[in-house]
Enzyme design. Sequence first.
Site, PDB file in Angstrom:
ATOM      1  N   ASN A 106      24.694 -46.007  -4.037  1.00  7.88           N
ATOM      2  CA  ASN A 106      24.498 -45.111  -2.904  1.00  7.88           C
ATOM      3  C   ASN A 106      23.624 -43.959  -3.362  1.00  7.88           C
ATOM      4  O   ASN A 106      23.702 -43.525  -4.515  1.00  7.88           O
ATOM      5  CB  ASN A 106      25.864 -44.565  -2.443  1.00  7.88           C
ATOM      6  CG  ASN A 106      25.738 -43.596  -1.269  1.00  7.88           C
ATOM      7  OD1 ASN A 106      24.993 -43.840  -0.333  1.00  7.88           O
ATOM      8  ND2 ASN A 106      26.466 -42.478  -1.352  1.00  7.88           N
ATOM      9  N   HIS A 108      22.939 -40.060  -2.625  1.00  6.11           N
ATOM     10  CA  HIS A 108      23.657 -38.954  -1.987  1.00  6.11           C
ATOM     11  C   HIS A 108      22.891 -37.661  -2.267  1.00  6.11           C
ATOM     12  O   HIS A 108      22.506 -37.413  -3.416  1.00  6.11           O
ATOM     13  CB  HIS A 108      25.085 -38.868  -2.550  1.00  6.11           C
ATOM     14  CG  HIS A 108      25.879 -37.733  -2.007  1.00  6.11           C
ATOM     15  ND1 HIS A 108      26.448 -37.754  -0.747  1.00  6.11           N
ATOM     16  CD2 HIS A 108      26.189 -36.525  -2.543  1.00  6.11           C
ATOM     17  CE1 HIS A 108      27.072 -36.600  -0.540  1.00  6.11           C
ATOM     18  NE2 HIS A 108      26.933 -35.838  -1.611  1.00  6.11           N
ATOM     19  N   SER A 135      21.645 -37.677  -6.067  1.00  4.56           N
ATOM     20  CA  SER A 135      22.250 -38.537  -7.086  1.00  4.56           C
ATOM     21  C   SER A 135      22.290 -39.976  -6.592  1.00  4.56           C
ATOM     22  O   SER A 135      22.545 -40.207  -5.402  1.00  4.56           O
ATOM     23  CB  SER A 135      23.707 -38.108  -7.364  1.00  4.56           C
ATOM     24  OG  SER A 135      23.778 -36.727  -7.674  1.00  4.56           O
ATOM     25  N   ASP A 144      31.725 -40.965  -2.561  1.00  8.11           N
ATOM     26  CA  ASP A 144      30.752 -40.218  -3.385  1.00  8.11           C
ATOM     27  C   ASP A 144      31.320 -39.872  -4.756  1.00  8.11           C
ATOM     28  O   ASP A 144      31.053 -38.792  -5.299  1.00  8.11           O
ATOM     29  CB  ASP A 144      30.344 -38.923  -2.658  1.00  8.11           C
ATOM     30  CG  ASP A 144      29.669 -39.212  -1.318  1.00  8.11           C
ATOM     31  OD1 ASP A 144      29.772 -38.357  -0.422  1.00  8.11           O
ATOM     32  OD2 ASP A 144      29.056 -40.288  -1.186  1.00  8.11           O
TER      33      ASP A 144
HETATM   34  C1  GRF Z   1      19.372 -39.251   2.778  1.00  5.47           C
HETATM   35  O1  GRF Z   1      19.310 -37.856   2.610  1.00  5.47           O
HETATM   36  C2  GRF Z   1      20.474 -39.793   1.914  1.00  5.47           C
HETATM   37  O2  GRF Z   1      20.627 -39.117   0.689  1.00  5.47           O
HETATM   38  C3  GRF Z   1      21.682 -39.554   2.774  1.00  5.47           C
HETATM   39  O3  GRF Z   1      21.252 -39.823   4.105  1.00  5.47           O
HETATM   40  C4  GRF Z   1      19.849 -39.628   4.175  1.00  5.47           C
HETATM   41  C5  GRF Z   1      19.246 -40.931   4.611  1.00  5.47           C
HETATM   42  O4  GRF Z   1      17.941 -40.703   4.988  1.00  5.47           O
HETATM   43  N1  GRF Z   1      22.756 -40.427   2.403  1.00  5.47           N
HETATM   44  P1  GRF Z   1      17.047 -41.984   5.419  1.00  5.47           P
HETATM   45  O5  GRF Z   1      17.777 -42.680   6.560  1.00  5.47           O
HETATM   46  O6  GRF Z   1      16.910 -42.868   4.217  1.00  5.47           O
HETATM   47  O7  GRF Z   1      15.752 -41.358   5.849  1.00  5.47           O
END
Ligand code: GRF
Length: 203
Positions: A106, A108, A135, A144
């Site tokens: 994932n 994050h 991360s 997370d």
């Molecule tokens: C990103 O900031 C990611 O870290 C978080 O959600 C957002 C997803 O953005 N989990 P996208 O849909 O890839 O543009």
Amino acid sequence: LRIAVLASGRGSNLRALLEARDRGELDAQFVGLFSDKPESGAVRTAREHGIPVVAAKPRDFASRAEHDEFLFSRIEAVQPDLIVCAGYMRLISEAAVRRTTGRMINIHPSLLPNYPGLDTHARALAAGDGEHGASVHVVIPELDAGPVLAQVRVPVLAGDNADTLAQRVLAREHALLVETVKAIADGRLRLGADVIGYRDAAL
Ligand code: GRF
């Protein structure tokens, strides 16, 4: 490397992976895009790239467990080597996480273990942090909280608000995710319950 992607939003991280593949930087086959949001940008991007899409609205299912079962049984069916959560905004049930045996990662938007959960940019600003970041971690049942594989640090600038900070972090997330997936694709980084050293308790 067979990659399945889970996404709920605009899909810029998915797009970053696809562009790296198209540049010949990433030796990967994208075997499916799985989403809880059929109308999302990520679904549209996957369709534009001819990637099979499975999109299922949670409200069409009697429970979280059934929605997860629907998606994760179809993820298993395409036999991915790696599952990437790229902006997947649903809590994944413990049973579903365990099925992925340490092969789901994932991205994050925080320097974990700081700020698990939502609104990380606003929380970093409220705390007066001088830096923030993103991360990539292995997904375990706790939100997370899995082993961190890679991080990028991003300065907080004077006058930043949650949007300007999020924008600066997002731009760096793309390279972070691509570099991490490339390392997995070429074997520099190995995943799996055995490698990560998970005891059964975690997975
Ligand atoms: C990103 O900031 C990611 O870290 C978080 O959600 C957002 C997803 O953005 N989990 P996208 O849909 O890839 O543009």
